[in-house]
Design an enzyme around this catalytic site. Structure first.
Site, short mmCIF file in Angstrom:
data_model
loop_
_atom_site.label_atom_id
_atom_site.label_comp_id
_atom_site.label_asym_id
_atom_site.label_seq_id
_atom_site.Cartn_x
_atom_site.Cartn_y
_atom_site.Cartn_z
N ASP A 41 33.66 26.45 48.28
CA ASP A 41 34.67 27.47 48.63
C ASP A 41 35.89 26.78 49.23
OD1 ASP A 41 35.96 29.87 49.85
OD2 ASP A 41 34.06 30.82 49.31
N THR A 45 40.04 33.19 50.84
CA THR A 45 39.65 34.53 51.30
C THR A 45 38.21 34.54 51.79
OG1 THR A 45 39.05 35.23 49.06
CG2 THR A 45 41.28 35.74 49.78
N GLY A 46 37.49 33.46 51.57
CA GLY A 46 36.12 33.32 52.10
C GLY A 46 36.19 33.01 53.58
N ASP A 66 38.60 23.15 46.24
CA ASP A 66 39.36 24.12 45.46
C ASP A 66 38.99 23.94 43.99
OD1 ASP A 66 41.14 25.73 44.21
OD2 ASP A 66 42.94 24.82 45.07
N ARG A 119 28.26 19.59 31.98
CA ARG A 119 27.86 18.23 32.41
C ARG A 119 26.36 18.19 32.70
NH1 ARG A 119 29.53 16.73 38.39
NH2 ARG A 119 27.62 17.93 38.76
N TYR A 158 45.02 39.58 38.49
CA TYR A 158 43.55 39.60 38.58
C TYR A 158 42.95 39.96 37.22
CZ TYR A 158 38.90 40.75 40.49
OH TYR A 158 37.55 40.81 40.77
N LYS A 162 40.81 37.37 34.85
CA LYS A 162 39.41 37.56 34.50
C LYS A 162 39.23 37.70 32.98
CE LYS A 162 37.35 37.51 38.57
NZ LYS A 162 36.37 36.46 38.92
#
Ligand code: UDP
Length: 322
Positions: A41, A45-46, A66, A119, A158, A162
């Site tokens: 995180d 906003t966390g 990030d 990976r 947003y 998405k």
């Protein structure tokens, strides 16, 4: 936790956005299921407070990074069996405050998270949203509906982020054979939402507890189908554990208006607050209800916590944290 919520051979998961509302509940449930969990995180906003109780647990690790930066993949050593990609501002107030970061994490962030899964040969799950349906012209919304999104409206940062992320997942699965799925999460609420995150339930609950006016947008006739966080977490983990490649809706079954939500919260809190009618946000969807037939048929999932019970639990949480 039911064993069906996790594949038997899973050992380690990474949850991007793991310090957020939904992400932190997912970290907790995966730890309870016996997995090691890396929580990635950037704390945009966390909040560290959401995972403070997990830091001492064996197998839990917090990695501040990030996802939109390619170096993040190196910071996440793995190897992982499961990548849950939940990093993204999720409240309209947050994504309007961070429009470019929102677009970055849906595009570069999703690409990086997919590379991570590829990976390690991990199962990948994208947290998508009912917002891909925009202001829907079809009701209720099933996964086959393509949506009605304004590509240059304020919410597009947003919605389109998405939608682009869904396209990336689909292309990765087809071209690189990544074991990737998509869950479209509808309005989820419950303990650990931020008081000021701007979404309807924490806003009204905190206003009611403080005996302040409840800010109902427009005339409050617009609808949502609320889903309590424990049900959403069950649904998300079932989609993750399935082999589903097509999107699956996870959301509440009871459609309620914003005014009904306000009135129910006033009743349950015994608050003396009044309702104050404020301007509707631009492009605020008029009607939304999850068609969860696919989740029911494929995963035998349906929500078990009714909205009144869920609101009671949420009110207790906010009353306790002050
Ligand atoms: N809403 C409201 N007052 C508030 C916050 C939200 O009336 O203080 C309304 C908002 O306009 C929308 C609904 O509640 O119609 C759900 O908003 P939220 O931000 O929770 O989620 P959304 O579904 O819009 O992403």
């Amino acid at each position: 936790m039911s064993p069906t919520l996790s594949r038997a051979d899973w050992r380690r998961a990474v949850v991007t956005g793991g310090a957020g509302f939904l992400g932190s509940h997912l970290c907790e449930r995966l730890l309870e299921a016996g997995l090691e969990v890396d929580c990635a995180d950037n704390l945009l906003t966390g909040d560290r407070a959401n995972i403070a109780h997990l830091l001492e647990r064996p197998g839990f690790r917090f990695v501040e990074c990030d996802l939109s930066a390619p170096e993040s993949v190196q910071a996440l050593a793995g190897p992982y069996d499961l990548v849950l990609h939940f990093a993204c501002p999720a409240s309209p107030v947050d994504y309007l405050n961070h429009p470019l970061e929102t677009l970055d994490v849906g595009s570069a962030g999703t690409r990086n998270a997919l590379e991570l899964a590829h990976r390690d040969g991990a199962r990948f799950l994208l947290a998508s949203t009912s917002e891909v349906y925009g202001d829907p012209l079809v009701h209720p919304q099933s996964e086959s509906y393509w949506g009605n999104v304004n590509p240059i409206g304020p919410r597009s940062v947003y919605d389109e982020s998405k939608r682009f992320a869904e396209a990336l997942v689909t292309a990765h699965a087809a071209k690189r054979r990544t074991d990737a799925g998509i869950v479209r999460v509808f309005n989820t609420y419950g303990p650990r939402m931020r008081r000021a995150d701007g979404r309807v339930v924490p806003t009204f609950v905190c206003q009611a507890i403080a005996n302040e006016p409840l800010t109902v947008a427009g005339d409050g006739s617009q609808t949502r189908s609320l889903c309590f966080v424990d049900d959403t977490v069950d649904g998300v983990l079932l989609v993750a554990a399935s082999r589903a490649v097509r999107p699956v809706n996870i959301g509440g079954s009871e459609e309620v208006s914003v005014r009904q939500i306000a009135e129910k919260i006033l009743e349950l809190t015994g608050s003396t607050s009044r309702i104050s009618y404020v301007d509707r946000p631009v492009d605020d969807p008029e009607r939304r209800r999850a068609d969860t037939t696919l989740a029911r048929e494929l995963l035998r999932w349906s929500p078990s916590v009714g909205w009144e019970e869920g609101l009671k639990r949420t009110i207790s949480h906010f009353a306790a944290v002050g």
